[in-house]
Enzyme design. Structure first.
Site, mmCIF file in Angstrom:
data_model
loop_
_atom_site.group_PDB
_atom_site.id
_atom_site.type_symbol
_atom_site.label_atom_id
_atom_site.label_comp_id
_atom_site.label_asym_id
_atom_site.label_seq_id
_atom_site.Cartn_x
_atom_site.Cartn_y
_atom_site.Cartn_z
ATOM 1 N N SER A 127 36.180 41.086 84.125
ATOM 2 C CA SER A 127 35.780 40.629 85.285
ATOM 3 C C SER A 127 36.222 39.236 84.968
ATOM 4 O O SER A 127 36.433 38.485 86.502
ATOM 5 C CB SER A 127 34.609 40.605 85.761
ATOM 6 O OG SER A 127 34.522 41.711 85.282
ATOM 7 N N HIS A 148 43.203 44.647 86.325
ATOM 8 C CA HIS A 148 41.242 44.582 86.473
ATOM 9 C C HIS A 148 41.438 45.921 88.071
ATOM 10 O O HIS A 148 41.211 45.517 89.292
ATOM 11 C CB HIS A 148 40.985 42.944 87.124
ATOM 12 C CG HIS A 148 40.051 42.751 87.631
ATOM 13 N ND1 HIS A 148 39.763 42.074 88.545
ATOM 14 C CD2 HIS A 148 38.514 43.267 86.974
ATOM 15 C CE1 HIS A 148 38.179 42.461 88.737
ATOM 16 N NE2 HIS A 148 37.666 43.041 88.018
ATOM 17 N N GLU A 160 44.278 44.630 90.378
ATOM 18 C CA GLU A 160 44.913 43.520 90.414
ATOM 19 C C GLU A 160 45.789 42.874 88.789
ATOM 20 O O GLU A 160 44.712 43.569 87.902
ATOM 21 C CB GLU A 160 43.792 42.250 90.169
ATOM 22 C CG GLU A 160 43.089 41.518 91.487
ATOM 23 C CD GLU A 160 41.543 40.593 91.302
ATOM 24 O OE1 GLU A 160 41.787 39.954 92.554
ATOM 25 O OE2 GLU A 160 41.226 40.540 90.550
ATOM 26 N N ASN A 198 37.326 38.105 91.871
ATOM 27 C CA ASN A 198 35.805 37.718 91.811
ATOM 28 C C ASN A 198 35.985 36.277 91.322
ATOM 29 O O ASN A 198 34.339 35.861 91.716
ATOM 30 C CB ASN A 198 35.842 38.261 90.018
ATOM 31 C CG ASN A 198 35.828 39.897 89.058
ATOM 32 O OD1 ASN A 198 35.146 40.111 90.943
ATOM 33 N ND2 ASN A 198 35.578 39.804 88.910
#
Ligand code: CAA
Ligand code: NAD
Length: 297
Positions: A127, A148, A160, A198
């Site tokens: 993350s 991701h 991602e 994130n």
């Protein structure tokens, strides 16, 4: 460079979902855990989710009951549960989804570098950590990528795809194609903290927790405000429970240590105290809310 045989290391909240979408996409998948209990739990979650998706397809008239049953059996049949890293040796791609701890991830990739065939592509579902540092540890930085996925993997449509300066073009293209095979829309990201989602989402969750810690509003009102005022599917405190308080804290601790002058990265007091008490969110039955299984109680 076609990805057909995939390994997923870690079969927790994220890993079980990655196992499932890769198998749904037609790949053969080795699902790897350290303990039999965790492996059984992860596979049980896959089976429950497949059953749910199958019955929805029947309800919507997309499949007959027989087709749905055959589909479940076929997808489940592509998954091989394992406790032996040696089973990853011939994979085209290995996706890591273990605990958010950089040292543990680096040591895993260093070990996998010695186990997997030279062509195997390595990917991390981290993350928040620099993909380049794990690539260095793996000994094959041109064949390393960030992949991701989002929670819950079965339902969220994004992946991602994170490249470093050393990522080979064909590896990048193969990783994007794998994301698409899993039913996701890939977006390309550079190796920056939190990539796209994130970097925006975690500081927002921090602001919501700090608002609660200051007693500016109740958790229910903060969540309702973002759901009804901004159309978010769940409010930020429910989302923190959903992601896991331990994972959220690990992300923030890593960022605060590396970027002490970035004001968007800070650690709310209640997040630390709840993690100390073992209140990790939905997965332990309590975080900011109390949970019974998948639902708030
Ligand atoms: N497999 C199959 N079906 C599932 C499922 C799964 N894993 N999880 C939920 N479902 C089904 C439910 O059973 C339910 O089915 P019915 O309609 O038949 O009852 C349906 O999906 C909807 O679920 P819910 O009723 O529980 O709740 P919902 O309508 O709120 O939808 C949600 C759930 C899709 C998760 C939605 O709330 C949502 O999009 N929330 C935001 C999630 C989010 O922001 N994720 C990103 C987190 S950040 C991250 O992942 C990055 C990181 O690094 C931390
Ligand atoms: P989790 O704690 O639910 O699962 C981690 C799993 O990895 C556990 O089942 C554990 O037994 C297993 N594991 C630990 N070390 C292992 C090893 N050496 N070999 C094999 N298995 C091992 O965690 P999670 O929420 O699934 O997070 C996994 C990764 O995905 C983390 O890097 C996290 O930051 C990232 N991520 C999490 C979310 C989220 O919403 N929770 C979203 C996107 C990405």
């Amino acid at each position: 460079m076609k990805i057909q045989n995939v390994g997923v290391v870690g079969c927790g909240l994220m890993g079980h979902g990655i196992v499932q979408v890769a198998a749904q996409g037609g790949c053969n998948v080795v699902a790897l855990e350290t303990q039999q209990e965790a492996l059984d739990k992860g596979i049980a979650r896959v089976e429950k989710s497949l059953a749910k998706l199958a019955s929805k397809n029947v309800e919507k008239g997309k499949m007959t009951a027989d087709q749905a049953a055959a589909w479940q059996t076929e997808v489940r049949g592509r998954i091989t549960p394992s406790l032996d890293k040696g089973d990853l040796a011939n994979c085209d791609l290995v996706v890591e989804a273990i605990v958010e701890n950089l040292d543990v991830k680096k040591s895993l990739f260093s070990e996998l570098g010695g186990i997997c065939k030279p062509e195997t592509i390595f990917a991390s579902n981290t993350s928040s950590f620099p993909v380049g540092e794990m690539a260095d540890a793996s000994g094959r930085k041109d064949r390393f990528i960030g992949l991701h996925f989002f929670n819950p993997v079965q339902l969220m449509r994004l992946v991602e795809v994170v490249r470093t300066d050393d990522t080979n073009e064909d590896v990048f293209a193969a990783a994007r194609a794998f994301g698409e095979a899993c039913g996701k829309t890939p977006v390309s990201c550079k190796d920056t903290p939190g990539f796209v989602v994130n970097r925006l989402l975690v500081p927002y969750m921090v602001q919501a927790i700090q608002m609660l810690d200051r007693d500016d509003a109740s958790k229910e009102d903060i969540d309702a405000a973002m759901q009804l005022g901004c159309g978010h599917p769940m409010g930020p405190l429910t989302l923190t429970d959903y992601v896991g308080l331990d994972t959220t804290l690990s992300i923030l601790e890593g960022w605060v240590e590396r970027y002490p002058n970035e004001p968007a990265f800070s650690i709310p007091a209640s997040l630390v105290s709840k993690v100390k008490e073992g209140k990790l969110g939905r997965k332990t039955g309590e975080g900011y809310y109390k949970w019974e299984g998948d639902k708030k109680s």
